[in-house]
Design an enzyme around this catalytic site. Structure first.
Site, PDB file in Angstrom:
ATOM      1  N   ASP A 210     -10.192  -3.458   4.178  1.00 12.06           N
ATOM      2  CA  ASP A 210     -10.112  -2.120   3.581  1.00 12.06           C
ATOM      3  C   ASP A 210     -11.493  -1.556   3.286  1.00 12.06           C
ATOM      4  O   ASP A 210     -12.385  -2.287   2.830  1.00 12.06           O
ATOM      5  CB  ASP A 210      -9.344  -2.166   2.252  1.00 12.06           C
ATOM      6  CG  ASP A 210      -7.838  -2.144   2.436  1.00 12.06           C
ATOM      7  OD1 ASP A 210      -7.364  -2.632   3.473  1.00 12.06           O
ATOM      8  OD2 ASP A 210      -7.145  -1.654   1.532  1.00 12.06           O
TER       9      ASP A 210
ATOM     10  N   CYS B 133      -5.610   5.367  -0.607  1.00 12.86           N
ATOM     11  CA  CYS B 133      -4.970   5.129  -1.905  1.00 12.86           C
ATOM     12  C   CYS B 133      -6.050   4.954  -2.973  1.00 12.86           C
ATOM     13  O   CYS B 133      -7.200   4.667  -2.663  1.00 12.86           O
ATOM     14  CB  CYS B 133      -4.136   3.853  -1.878  1.00 12.86           C
ATOM     15  SG  CYS B 133      -2.968   3.711  -0.524  1.00 12.86           S
TER      16      CYS B 133
ATOM     17  N   TYR C 198       4.390 -10.145   3.164  1.00  8.20           N
ATOM     18  CA  TYR C 198       3.099 -10.811   2.995  1.00  8.20           C
ATOM     19  C   TYR C 198       2.884 -11.318   1.564  1.00  8.20           C
ATOM     20  O   TYR C 198       1.870 -11.937   1.263  1.00  8.20           O
ATOM     21  CB  TYR C 198       1.946  -9.878   3.392  1.00  8.20           C
ATOM     22  CG  TYR C 198       1.951  -8.545   2.679  1.00  8.20           C
ATOM     23  CD1 TYR C 198       1.446  -8.414   1.397  1.00  8.20           C
ATOM     24  CD2 TYR C 198       2.479  -7.415   3.290  1.00  8.20           C
ATOM     25  CE1 TYR C 198       1.466  -7.192   0.733  1.00  8.20           C
ATOM     26  CE2 TYR C 198       2.506  -6.193   2.642  1.00  8.20           C
ATOM     27  CZ  TYR C 198       1.994  -6.100   1.366  1.00  8.20           C
ATOM     28  OH  TYR C 198       2.021  -4.885   0.721  1.00  8.20           O
TER      29      TYR C 198
ATOM     30  N   HIS D 223      -0.390  13.788  -2.394  1.00 10.32           N
ATOM     31  CA  HIS D 223      -0.947  13.172  -1.188  1.00 10.32           C
ATOM     32  C   HIS D 223      -1.887  12.004  -1.449  1.00 10.32           C
ATOM     33  O   HIS D 223      -2.432  11.433  -0.504  1.00 10.32           O
ATOM     34  CB  HIS D 223      -1.685  14.235  -0.363  1.00 10.32           C
ATOM     35  CG  HIS D 223      -0.777  15.276   0.202  1.00 10.32           C
ATOM     36  ND1 HIS D 223      -0.361  16.372  -0.516  1.00 10.32           N
ATOM     37  CD2 HIS D 223      -0.180  15.380   1.423  1.00 10.32           C
ATOM     38  CE1 HIS D 223       0.433  17.122   0.227  1.00 10.32           C
ATOM     39  NE2 HIS D 223       0.564  16.538   1.406  1.00 10.32           N
TER      40      HIS D 223
END
Length: 224
Positions: free
Chosen positions: A28, A53, A87, A144
């Protein structure tokens, strides 16, 4: 590498965090939300390509009134149940609410998402310092920007990208509000491999750090 990652995060630069081969196996982008700009959002959506995010410390999320999405949506038939996450069977996901700041227009543009992240960071800072701003007066949902609520015990309980990014902020004394985005592979349609993510980091002059190193530092230094 932990020192370099902390320094980069402090300077408002991207850090690439790889979790674990036996977990998501993903890298990430991570950047502190108070210093994120529209250019950073553009780079995340173009070069990373995953979901943008914002990770939030559990203490702040509680004061801000941000629930886990799985709790907020229990009345629906599709709400996430224990064991649903392939996961991480022992935990539910860290998703909370999807929000837009009220000063945004559609909420999805680079400018709008950067503003939402910046303002989320302001609320986290106040919450972590014992105060509380009126969250509903500044944000609306649906929106969003996906917010992520870290586990209360952070890496002692859960070792997802949410907890890794917030733990890194905690270690560095940085406001624990970090915007993250998974790196995807344009050719395979899967997550970018660790090797390719490391090549990208080297090409761009970014710090790459594995989750194992963050966990090791966390456990050895008792950061709580």
């Amino acid at each position: 590498m932990i020192e370099k990652a902390i320094e980069a995060l402090k300077n408002g630069e991207f850090v690439l965090i790889y979790d674990f081969a036996d977990r998501e196996g993903e890298t990430d982008f991570a950047i502190r939300s108070d210093l994120i700009t529209p250019a950073h959002i553009r780079e995340m959506r173009k070069d990373a390509g995953g979901l943008i995010c914002t990770s939030i410390h559990a203490k702040a999320a509680e004061k801000m009134g941000l629930p886990f999405a799985s709790d907020a949506l229990k009345m629906t038939n599709v709400a996430e149940k224990e064991g649903d996450i392939p996961y991480d069977k022992s935990n539910h996901s860290s998703f909370s609410l999807w929000v837009n700041h009220r000063d945004t227009f559609t909420g999805v543009t680079d400018i709008d998402r950067a503003l939402t992240a910046n303002k989320l960071s302001e609320h986290v800072k106040h919450a972590m310092n014992g105060g509380a701003l009126d969250f509903s007066s500044e944000f609306r949902t649906p929106g969003h920007m996906a917010t992520l609520r870290a586990n209360e015990q952070l890496l002692d309980k859960r070792r997802g990208q949410t907890e890794l990014s917030i733990a890194l902020a905690e270690i560095g004394g940085i406001n624990p509000c970090i915007t993250i985005c998974e790196m995807l592979d344009d050719n395979t349609g899967r997550a970018l491999t660790k090797a390719d993510a490391m090549k990208y980091a080297e090409k761009k002059g970014l710090v790459f750090i594995g989750g194992a190193e963050i966990v090791e530092y966390w456990e050895n230094n008792k950061v709580y």
